[in-house]
Scaffold this motif. Structure first.
Motif, short mmCIF file in Angstrom:
data_model
loop_
_atom_site.label_atom_id
_atom_site.label_comp_id
_atom_site.label_asym_id
_atom_site.label_seq_id
_atom_site.Cartn_x
_atom_site.Cartn_y
_atom_site.Cartn_z
N ASN A 174 1.22 -1.25 0.24
CA ASN A 174 0.07 -0.13 0.19
C ASN A 174 1.05 1.55 -0.19
OD1 ASN A 174 0.82 -0.25 2.93
ND2 ASN A 174 -0.84 1.33 3.70
N ASN B 33 1.80 4.56 2.05
CA ASN B 33 0.81 5.30 3.63
C ASN B 33 1.29 6.71 3.75
OD1 ASN B 33 -0.17 5.95 5.59
ND2 ASN B 33 0.84 4.30 7.09
N ASN C 298 -3.55 4.45 0.51
CA ASN C 298 -4.44 3.78 -0.37
C ASN C 298 -4.26 2.20 0.47
OD1 ASN C 298 -2.61 3.06 -0.98
ND2 ASN C 298 -3.07 1.87 -3.44
N ASN C 299 -5.11 1.67 0.52
CA ASN C 299 -4.78 0.41 1.59
C ASN C 299 -4.24 -0.96 0.51
OD1 ASN C 299 -7.01 1.64 2.84
ND2 ASN C 299 -8.70 0.66 2.28
N ASP D 264 3.07 -0.59 4.70
CA ASP D 264 2.72 -0.81 5.76
C ASP D 264 3.28 -1.97 6.26
OD1 ASP D 264 1.21 1.95 6.54
OD2 ASP D 264 -0.44 1.10 6.25
N GLY E 242 -13.79 2.26 1.09
CA GLY E 242 -13.70 1.27 1.12
C GLY E 242 -13.70 0.21 -0.05
N ASP F 106 -10.01 -0.63 -2.24
CA ASP F 106 -9.76 0.12 -1.03
C ASP F 106 -10.08 1.88 -2.03
OD1 ASP F 106 -9.85 -1.82 0.41
OD2 ASP F 106 -7.57 -2.39 0.02
N GLN G 180 -10.45 5.36 -1.84
CA GLN G 180 -10.13 6.25 -0.64
C GLN G 180 -10.27 7.66 -0.32
OE1 GLN G 180 -9.17 5.72 2.78
NE2 GLN G 180 -9.48 3.34 2.16
#
Length: 530
Positions: free
Chosen positions: A64, A66, A81-82, A104, A387, A419, A421
């Motif tokens: 992702n 972050n 994003n996720n 992450d 989401g 995902d 956002q």
């Protein structure tokens, strides 16, 4: 007072599609690509100008982006994003500063990146336009605009009362750029632009700017329809409670509900937003919100602070003044999906259809059809939700029969958007990695004989006819399925006709399947409800 600009492109001498991307950002934008692979962003450090777009493409592994302020408080704004695979994520950086970000799952392995956003230096070159012989228009109002030939964005506009000879000066032309200089005299005296010969309008070209430039215009009757666009200016004052936050604004046609333009800015105590393209006689909602919660998405008040203003019966350029208040309105802001197409030369002039699939629900939530597609264009949808994940299925009608056929007869592709956002942009460059986007259903006994059953008109919004050139369908069973293969309607025909009418106005827009069972065959045809 800081002035920020957003404008529609001047789509001159071309077919205007309502779903084209209608606004140009505050600055001229450049795209920068970052590849996301096993434990690395390439490049890991990038220097760009404010207004540029960065596109991350994940080609290997689960990762992702972050860059949220909760992880990096010094970032001027949040982005990211996720975690997922095979995604494309983009962000437009409008605020100068240094941005850090990470993956992450792989932070411990050093998977980090940095974006350095530099403020664009304000250009100082001056354009002088000298007018002579303007006797036929003395006392009339002359309006002039300078438009970038490449981007279609308006650099500046001004107005003057005409005298026999006079000059107009415009600051900000940039070295190496080329511009259209459009101007008209309000010959009809109605205060707005009318195409020649009602008003007298001209276009001059300024090519390859090199420092200060001068253009000389002597009155003539070689008029040009410059398709002048009206400008809306929204003046914001007293915005101290939101300084530093992101404010997003959308212009919506009251009659059609269609969004005309949207933009976002960083709030100062006082500032302006300009939107090009408001049309005489029309009325608009001007919806905007400040991201008070700082989470990067819209939340209904009082979590975020949102307002609606009305602009009624447009008459030329218009101005709205907004002073901060707490009379909030839930504007039900919709996230915008933009799909940019490039390199579509093999399909220029063909029809393209796009289906937006909600992956979790397994249903198609939006369908967009384009006729006579250009080489480069954009489509927009306002159906995506934060989401959620989506599949974008689209095809070019390569054989020209007006319906979908599996590749290579037609050329079809599938892209993923994972995902969501907020506002999202997906970029598609033409390729031959085709995907058969035929609807997969959970009904095992559907027998596809698309050429045997005819459904027309298709797409349709109210009524369709079913017929077959090979089989009698006047005594059989008709079933209607949604895109999941769930039967939602069934009926027995029992009619003395091989053409059967069917009401569809009660259906929600999307993709459906008609199944006709006779003694000799089972026929299926896909149908799109508009």
């Amino acid at each position: 007072m800081k002035t920020l600009f957003t404008s529609e492109k001047y789509l001159r001498n071309a077919l205007t599609l309502f779903f084209l991307l209608l606004t140009v950002g505050i600055y001229a934008q450049t795209r920068h690509d970052i590849e996301v692979t096993s434990n690395v962003f390439t490049p890991s450090s990038l220097t760009i100008d404010a207004g540029d777009t960065v596109v991350w493409t994940n080609t290997q592994g689960s990762h992702n982006v972050n860059g949220k302020q909760s992880s990096y408080p010094s970032n001027p704004e949040s982005f990211g994003n996720n975690v997922g695979t095979g995604w494309t994520y983009s962000h437009v950086f409008t605020i100068a500063g240094n941005y850090d970000y990470q993956c992450d799952p792989h932070l411990a392995l050093g998977m980090t990146g940095k974006i350095i956003v530099e403020e664009i230096q304000q250009p100082t070159n001056k354009l002088t336009v000298n007018f002579t012989g303007m006797t036929p228009h003395v006392g009339q109002e002359l309006k002039l605009a300078v438009v970038n030939q490449t981007t279609g964005s308006e650099l500046a506009r001004t107005s003057e009362t005409v005298s026999e000879s006079f000059s107009v000066e415009i600051l900000g032309i940039e070295n190496g750029e080329s511009y259209f200089v459009d101007f008209f005299s309000d010959h009809s005296g109605n205060g707005m632009y009318d195409a020649p010969s009602s008003d007298h309008a001209w276009r001059m070209e300024l090519n390859d700017v090199d420092g200060d430039e001068t253009l000389d215009f002597a009155h003539n009757t070689n008029f040009t329809d410059i398709m002048w666009m009206n400008k809306l200016t929204v003046n914001f004052t007293g915005m101290t409670p939101h300084v530093g936050q992101t404010l997003k604004l959308a212009l919506i046609d009251q009659a059609t509900g269609m969004e005309k333009a949207r933009t976002s800015v960083t709030v100062e105590e006082s500032f302006e937003i300009h939107v090009m393209g408001i049309e005489d006689g029309k009325s608009y909602f001007v919806d905007f919100f400040s991201d008070h919660s700082g989470n990067g998405v819209y939340d209904a008040p009082p979590t975020d602070h949102a307002w609606r203003m009305e602009l009624n019966d447009v008459d030329g350029d218009e101005t709205l003044d907004f002073a901060h208040n707490t009379n909030f309105t839930d504007i039900m802001w919709m996230n915008k999906l933009t799909l940019n197409f490039t390199g579509m030369t093999p399909h220029a002039g063909q029809m393209l259809t796009l289906y937006l699939l909600d992956v979790e629900a397994g249903t198609y939530i939006d369908t967009i059809e384009v006729t006579d597609i250009p080489v480069e264009f954009s489509l927009s949808s306002y159906k995506i939700e934060v989401g959620k994940s989506y599949e974008l299925d689209f095809f070019a009608d390569h054989n020209g029969n007006g319906e979908y056929n599996s590749p290579p007869t037609d050329h079809a592709w599938r892209m993923e958007l994972n995902d969501v956002q907020g506002d999202s942009t997906v970029v598609f460059s033409h390729n031959t990695n085709f995907t058969d986007i035929s609807i997969a259903t959970s009904t095992d006994d559907l027998i596809y004989k698309d050429n045997d059953l005819v459904v027309y008109p298709n797409p349709s919004s109210e009524y369709v006819y079913l017929t077959s050139n090979r089989f009698k369908i006047d005594e059989g069973n008709i079933s209607l399925y949604n895109s999941l293969g769930t039967k939602i309607q069934a009926s027995q025909v029992g009619m003395q006709s091989n053409r059967i009418g069917y009401h569809v106005q009660h259906l929600k827009p999307g993709l459906y399947l008609f199944k006709v069972e006779t003694e000799s065959a089972t026929l299926v045809r896909k149908f799109i409800k508009k």
